[in-house]
Design a protein around this motif. Structure first.
Motif, PDB file in Angstrom:
ATOM      1  N   SER A  23     -12.713  60.325  37.490  1.00 50.26           N
ATOM      2  CA  SER A  23     -12.334  59.242  36.911  1.00 50.26           C
ATOM      3  C   SER A  23     -11.424  59.410  35.635  1.00 50.26           C
ATOM      4  N   ALA A  24     -10.365  58.347  35.345  1.00 47.43           N
ATOM      5  CA  ALA A  24      -9.903  58.465  34.334  1.00 47.43           C
ATOM      6  C   ALA A  24     -10.547  58.143  33.067  1.00 47.43           C
ATOM      7  N   ASN A  25     -11.730  57.170  33.346  1.00 55.04           N
ATOM      8  CA  ASN A  25     -12.313  56.530  32.331  1.00 55.04           C
ATOM      9  C   ASN A  25     -13.698  56.054  33.071  1.00 55.04           C
ATOM     10  N   PHE A  26     -14.521  57.007  32.701  1.00 61.63           N
ATOM     11  CA  PHE A  26     -16.050  56.697  33.215  1.00 61.63           C
ATOM     12  C   PHE A  26     -16.650  55.583  32.945  1.00 61.63           C
ATOM     13  N   GLU A  27     -16.463  55.231  31.599  1.00 62.87           N
ATOM     14  CA  GLU A  27     -17.140  53.860  30.990  1.00 62.87           C
ATOM     15  C   GLU A  27     -16.709  52.525  31.817  1.00 62.87           C
ATOM     16  N   LYS A  28     -15.427  52.774  32.118  1.00 64.10           N
ATOM     17  CA  LYS A  28     -14.653  51.326  32.698  1.00 64.10           C
ATOM     18  C   LYS A  28     -15.147  51.539  34.102  1.00 64.10           C
ATOM     19  N   LEU A  29     -15.238  52.698  34.781  1.00 59.90           N
ATOM     20  CA  LEU A  29     -15.540  52.772  36.232  1.00 59.90           C
ATOM     21  C   LEU A  29     -17.122  52.324  36.416  1.00 59.90           C
ATOM     22  N   MET A  30     -17.948  52.738  35.534  1.00 63.32           N
ATOM     23  CA  MET A  30     -19.340  52.039  35.663  1.00 63.32           C
ATOM     24  C   MET A  30     -19.295  50.369  35.438  1.00 63.32           C
ATOM     25  N   GLN A  31     -18.748  49.906  34.598  1.00 64.44           N
ATOM     26  CA  GLN A  31     -18.546  48.589  34.274  1.00 64.44           C
ATOM     27  C   GLN A  31     -18.285  47.896  35.899  1.00 64.44           C
ATOM     28  N   ALA A  32     -17.117  48.371  36.292  1.00 64.06           N
ATOM     29  CA  ALA A  32     -16.538  48.042  37.850  1.00 64.06           C
ATOM     30  C   ALA A  32     -17.476  48.164  38.652  1.00 64.06           C
ATOM     31  N   LEU A  33     -18.267  49.199  38.852  1.00 60.09           N
ATOM     32  CA  LEU A  33     -19.227  49.503  39.966  1.00 60.09           C
ATOM     33  C   LEU A  33     -20.686  48.177  39.663  1.00 60.09           C
TER      34      LEU A  33
END
Length: 289
Positions: free
Chosen positions: A146-156
């Motif tokens: 992922s290019a941005n793990f923090e944003k990915l977790m927010q999306a999930l």
């Protein structure tokens, strides 16, 4: 159930033609950066040989499956296999959940499987998922890309229903140090991915709103009879993909490869490749406090 979970996202492609996905009018995945496009190409090239080389990934998946709550009536639930690859884990998830959507950046990876489950070719950093539509997310050895793990977790977190579960294994700092050491004899450029720390992983999931049921780090190791075989092993699974721009471009010359192999650290005359992996079991709270 599946159709309601998907948005009309034009950077995703439905691979199979299941009726439940007929409402999705999408084109082939278009990664948002050159790095993502490169990642997609490398994983696609590795599709045919992935299963025979992904030994550590299989070990991590086995440990991740042990975290799944099998007492929560999963047969009525919808699960997303994120970074599904050739759908090795999707087959097992189909036995535990009512419906499963396999999502991967590589179209070839998805097409390599004969499973008739729903398949979506999409970027995990631009997921075509509706809010509050998914019961469970399973992701093994994928989120480090992922290019941005923090944003990915927010999306999930947003896509999960209240009470939804997420089971994740992701590679962290310390991984592929043998590869890093060997290539240091060649130049000072990076030859491996930049990995997050365990602390950052925990901070990111908590910041997104998740409750952490468990978070543990495990070191998995594959050993080979020669440095060359060890280096080829990470190429065979697409792990030479990098998520940053400071990487060496082009093929190694024969003499350069010999220097790298000579510098490869050996353990009991074996060339090992180690992966530091965080295994997560997460929950989206039913009510925010």
């Amino acid at each position: 159930m599946i159709a309601q979970a998907l948005t009309d996202n034009h950077s995703a492609q439905t691979v199979n033609k299941k009726p439940a996905l007929s409402a999705i009018n999408a084109e082939q995945v278009r990664p948002h950066s050159a790095l993502k496009k490169g990642a997609s190409n490398k994983f696609s090239k590795a599709a045919e040989q992935y299963n025979s080389h992904a030994n550590v990934q299989k070990q991590a998946a086995s440990d991740l499956f042990k975290l799944i709550n099998t007492q929560s009536h999963n047969q009525n639930k919808l699960c997303v296999d994120l970074g599904a690859g050739p759908l090795v884990n999707t087959a097992r998830l189909n036995n535990q959940y009512g419906q499963v959507i396999a999502i991967d950046l590589s179209l070839n990876m998805l097409k390599s499987s004969l499973l008739t489950t729903a398949k979506i070719c999409a970027d995990m950093d631009n997921l075509p998922l509706q809010a509050n539509s998914i019961d469970a997310i399973f992701s093994n050895f994928a989120m480090q890309w992922s290019a941005n793990f923090e944003k990915l977790m927010q999306a999930l977190y947003k896509s999960l229903k209240p009470g939804g579960q997420a089971y994740i294994s992701t590679v962290v700092v310390g991984s592929l140090n043998e590869i890093k050491t060997a290539f240091a004899a060649l130049d000072n450029r990076s030859h491996i991915n930049t990995f997050n720390t365990h602390a950052y992983i925990n901070q990111s999931v908590q910041k997104a709103g998740f409750s952490i049921n468990s978070s543990q780090k495990v070191i998995y190791t594959d050993c080979y009879s020669s440095p060359l075989k060890a280096i080829k092993s990470i190429k065979a699974i697409g792990a030479t993909t990098q998520n940053h721009a400071n990487s060496r471009q082009g093929l190694l010359t024969k003499s350069a490869l010999q220097r790298v192999c000579k510098a490869y650290p050996l353990l009991n005359n074996q060339a090992c490749v180690s992966y530091h992996v965080v295994l997560l079991s997460l929950k989206k709270p039913i009510t925010n406090t």
